[in-house]
Design a protein around this motif. Structure first.
Motif, PDB file in Angstrom:
ATOM      1  N   LEU A   2      19.982   8.335 -39.759  1.00  0.00           N
ATOM      2  CA  LEU A   2      20.341   7.450 -38.660  1.00  0.00           C
ATOM      3  C   LEU A   2      21.601   7.961 -37.960  1.00  0.00           C
ATOM      4  CD1 LEU A   2      20.337   3.597 -38.768  1.00  0.00           C
ATOM      5  CD2 LEU A   2      22.395   4.773 -38.003  1.00  0.00           C
ATOM      6  N   LEU A  19      26.826  -1.138 -41.461  1.00  0.00           N
ATOM      7  CA  LEU A  19      26.547   0.154 -42.094  1.00  0.00           C
ATOM      8  C   LEU A  19      27.431   0.374 -43.309  1.00  0.00           C
ATOM      9  CD1 LEU A  19      26.081   2.303 -38.877  1.00  0.00           C
ATOM     10  CD2 LEU A  19      24.290   1.650 -40.506  1.00  0.00           C
ATOM     11  N   SER A  22      26.209  -2.087 -46.102  1.00  0.00           N
ATOM     12  CA  SER A  22      24.878  -1.822 -46.654  1.00  0.00           C
ATOM     13  C   SER A  22      24.803  -0.515 -47.422  1.00  0.00           C
ATOM     14  CB  SER A  22      23.842  -1.794 -45.525  1.00  0.00           C
ATOM     15  OG  SER A  22      24.061  -0.673 -44.673  1.00  0.00           O
ATOM     16  N   LEU A  24      23.976   2.264 -46.046  1.00  0.00           N
ATOM     17  CA  LEU A  24      23.006   3.144 -45.403  1.00  0.00           C
ATOM     18  C   LEU A  24      23.683   4.448 -44.985  1.00  0.00           C
ATOM     19  CD1 LEU A  24      20.944   0.907 -42.916  1.00  0.00           C
ATOM     20  CD2 LEU A  24      20.035   2.261 -44.807  1.00  0.00           C
ATOM     21  N   TYR A  26      24.501   7.463 -42.602  1.00  0.00           N
ATOM     22  CA  TYR A  26      24.436   7.595 -41.145  1.00  0.00           C
ATOM     23  C   TYR A  26      25.348   8.718 -40.685  1.00  0.00           C
ATOM     24  CZ  TYR A  26      28.879   4.970 -41.027  1.00  0.00           C
ATOM     25  OH  TYR A  26      30.175   4.549 -41.200  1.00  0.00           O
ATOM     26  N   ASP A  57      17.330   5.875 -35.107  1.00  0.00           N
ATOM     27  CA  ASP A  57      16.881   5.789 -36.498  1.00  0.00           C
ATOM     28  C   ASP A  57      15.681   6.709 -36.686  1.00  0.00           C
ATOM     29  OD1 ASP A  57      16.542   5.052 -39.128  1.00  0.00           O
ATOM     30  OD2 ASP A  57      15.602   3.128 -38.667  1.00  0.00           O
ATOM     31  N   LEU A  72      18.472  -3.677 -38.281  1.00  0.00           N
ATOM     32  CA  LEU A  72      18.870  -3.127 -39.568  1.00  0.00           C
ATOM     33  C   LEU A  72      18.762  -4.155 -40.681  1.00  0.00           C
ATOM     34  CD1 LEU A  72      21.980  -0.992 -38.519  1.00  0.00           C
ATOM     35  CD2 LEU A  72      19.685  -0.173 -39.107  1.00  0.00           C
ATOM     36  N   LYS A  75      15.100  -4.347 -41.447  1.00  0.00           N
ATOM     37  CA  LYS A  75      14.625  -3.102 -42.058  1.00  0.00           C
ATOM     38  C   LYS A  75      15.025  -3.010 -43.521  1.00  0.00           C
ATOM     39  CE  LYS A  75      15.065   1.915 -41.965  1.00  0.00           C
ATOM     40  NZ  LYS A  75      15.459   3.128 -41.232  1.00  0.00           N
ATOM     41  N   THR A  76      16.264  -3.390 -43.821  1.00  0.00           N
ATOM     42  CA  THR A  76      16.785  -3.240 -45.174  1.00  0.00           C
ATOM     43  C   THR A  76      16.604  -4.484 -46.033  1.00  0.00           C
ATOM     44  OG1 THR A  76      18.996  -4.010 -44.534  1.00  0.00           O
ATOM     45  CG2 THR A  76      18.548  -1.634 -44.343  1.00  0.00           C
ATOM     46  N   LYS A  78      18.777  -6.780 -46.020  1.00  0.00           N
ATOM     47  CA  LYS A  78      20.136  -7.125 -46.434  1.00  0.00           C
ATOM     48  C   LYS A  78      20.832  -8.005 -45.404  1.00  0.00           C
ATOM     49  CE  LYS A  78      20.907  -2.944 -49.198  1.00  0.00           C
ATOM     50  NZ  LYS A  78      21.781  -1.764 -49.428  1.00  0.00           N
TER      51      LYS A  78
END
Length: 228
Positions: A2, A19, A22, A24, A26, A57, A72, A75-76, A78
């Motif tokens: 991402l 971000l 989470s 994730l 990136y 993404d 996001l 998607k996650t 969260k």
């Protein structure tokens, strides 16, 4: 991976918080809006509106900070509240309230308070009034519960924090005195380790700080636009 198109303004900072919370992975791509980098063709392919933030993404472009948070989150899985019809309705309602109210009115309040010609009393008063009206709604809501949606820390609190941490700059130094419940949540979110990391991202780059004529033309396009 991402790609996150970023600068240190309130809207990108919301996404930075997600971000960092989470975990994730990136890639951070700086966009210096005072240099007009938001209008480069490669960025406009990601966000035709020419505003920061945006994400790519793995070939899926998403723009608008609130849309990115929702994308996001879904998607996650969260930072969403328990999956009930009422929670879903509250999540969307308050997220859109921030997207269409808090963000735009805070931004315009900042503009007319700090950057516009000082003789525009009507515009200044209008956006101060609307900004305060919106923050009063937030404050009353947060008087009844810990977070924006039920008692769960969610993407709505991230969206809230992005702008509410700037309330004194937008509305005046007494903003937190007038809206103590807003301050309570700003302080709670701001104390999270991910918030400190999100705020520190801007220090990885050297962004232009001067609001010279070039920057004003990039930031405030109406100054050079001809209106029919």
């Amino acid at each position: 991976m991402l790609k996150f198109y970023f600068n240190g303004a309130p809207n990108p900072t919301k996404v930075a918080l997600f971000l960092e919370e989470s975990g994730l992975p990136y890639e951070l791509v700086a966009v210096d809006t005072r240099k007009g980098e938001q209008f480069k063709p490669e960025f406009l392919k990601i966000n035709p509106n020419g505003k920061v933030p945006a994400i790519d993404d793995d070939g899926v472009p998403v723009f608008d900070s609130n849309a990115i948070l929702l994308y996001l989150g879904e998607k996650t899985g969260k930072f969403l509240p328990p999956d009930t019809p009422n929670n879903r309705a509250q999540l969307l309602s308050w997220l859109m309230f921030i997207a269409t109210g808090i963000g735009p009115y805070s931004g315009q309040a900042v503009h007319f308070k700090h950057f516009a010609p000082k003789d525009l009393e009507y515009a200044h008063n209008r956006y101060q009034y609307e900004g305060n009206r919106h923050y009063k709604i937030l404050d009353d809501h947060l008087a009844k519960q810990r977070y924006m949606v039920d008692d769960t820390y969610t993407i709505v609190d991230m969206a809230f924090w992005g702008w509410a941490r700037m309330a004194p700059f937008a509305l005046g130094e007494d903003a937190y005195t007038k809206y103590p419940n807003v301050k309570r949540l700003v302080d709670e979110v701001g104390a999270r380790p991910a918030a400190a990391r999100a705020l520190a991202l801007k220090d990885k780059f050297v962004f232009k700080t001067e609001m010279d004529e070039e920057a004003k033309n990039f930031m405030f396009g109406h100054l050079k636009a001809k209106v029919a």
